[in-house]
Scaffold this motif. Sequence first.
Motif, PDB file in Angstrom:
ATOM      1  N   CYS A   1      -8.411 -13.941  11.443  1.00  0.00           N
ATOM      2  CA  CYS A   1      -8.661 -15.242  12.311  1.00  0.00           C
ATOM      3  C   CYS A   1     -10.017 -15.107  13.165  1.00  0.00           C
TER       4      CYS A   1
ATOM      5  N   CYS B   1      -2.467 -15.811  18.508  1.00  0.00           N
ATOM      6  CA  CYS B   1      -3.704 -15.994  17.682  1.00  0.00           C
ATOM      7  C   CYS B   1      -4.711 -15.442  18.527  1.00  0.00           C
TER       8      CYS B   1
ATOM      9  N   CYS C   1      -3.116 -22.766  15.993  1.00  0.00           N
ATOM     10  CA  CYS C   1      -3.805 -22.305  14.699  1.00  0.00           C
ATOM     11  C   CYS C   1      -2.599 -22.021  13.358  1.00  0.00           C
TER      12      CYS C   1
ATOM     13  N   CYS D   1      -2.199 -18.199  12.064  1.00  0.00           N
ATOM     14  CA  CYS D   1      -1.579 -17.077  12.699  1.00  0.00           C
ATOM     15  C   CYS D   1       0.111 -17.096  13.290  1.00  0.00           C
TER      16      CYS D   1
ATOM     17  N   THR E   1      -7.840 -15.411  17.722  1.00  0.00           N
ATOM     18  CA  THR E   1      -9.130 -16.260  17.977  1.00  0.00           C
ATOM     19  C   THR E   1      -8.997 -17.009  19.153  1.00  0.00           C
TER      20      THR E   1
HETATM   21 ZN   LIG Z   1      -5.549 -17.876  14.418  1.00  0.00          ZN
END
Ligand SMILES: [Zn+2]
Length: 335
Positions: free
Chosen positions: A251, A222, A214, A217, A224
């Motif tokens: 995110c 991250c 990502c 991030c 997500t």
């Molecule tokens: Zn992320």
Amino acid sequence: MYITHQADFSKLEFVEKIGNAAEILLVLSIVPTYLRYCGLWRRSGALMMETTLFVWDFDWTVINCNSDEYIPASFIGSDEMERRLRAMIKQHGPAKWHDCVADLINDCMTESKATKQDVLNAAASMPYLSDVRGALEDIANDSKCGLCIISDGNDEFIKAFLKRNNMIDFFSRGIETNFGIWDNNKDDDNDNTTMSKELFSVVHQSTKYGGHSCAKCPPNLCKTQVLLDILSKETQRPRVVYIGDGSNDVCPAINVLEKGDVLLARKGNKISNPNALSGEQQEPSEFSGQEFPIMATIERRQREDGLIPRCRISTWNLGKELRDLVQSILNLSDV
Ligand SMILES: [Zn+2]
């Protein structure tokens, strides 16, 4: 003879059917009791198979401070902590945040002759808002809901805090964060008189997945990636209620939360003296610290990338505001 036999058969069949019907009635009467026991039967009588997963950030959400700053500050004071940490980040870069925090904690331990237990005691005494604890209890007492933490702190400090304050059992769906590691280290292996010293370090949460890709991030985590991993283990996707204050909460808010999910974003300003407080706190009366960055980050992502969360967003700053929002979500799910 044939007729009699037929009559007997019909009678037997009738008795058998009555028996089956009685069994069915018995099962039907037991099922709601069993499902209510499992927490799957709503008060209205409708079958409740879906659940709600409450995802909590930790710093400035469960606790009312930043754990990475609070712990060194408890040894060297807030101003000195800020001065040293800022200098270290300037030298090594923000991607090395956790290494800098670990180095600072090791320096504090050396200078204060502090032990690992002293550091964990500092973590256990971090301040939190009474109504945030109340909100956690409200959710934990609702059998249709699960709770987890996704944090860029570390598990050593988070667990020390949760255990001391009897909150660890609230998080039925686990704690995903960086790994705090203590290593025994002797300054001089040939000198038996040297006291062994525990050195603290932090291993990134993302190493669990071999890193992440990502671009938005920091390398350690991250959210997500973590939340998608948690949801992939559910047989049916639960509704997600996400509680956070930071840029790194944006995110998952944009990429994972869907229509029907809820983001409870902390808005407004932080208190200015979190490192001077400890334990349970009533509502603060001053808010002259920095602004919580989540809402400004959401607005920036909309401006720069045209992306906005698909979920409903409600904002809070006080513990009572969060608890009221949580209770309205829980009450709605009971209707
Ligand atoms: Zn992320």
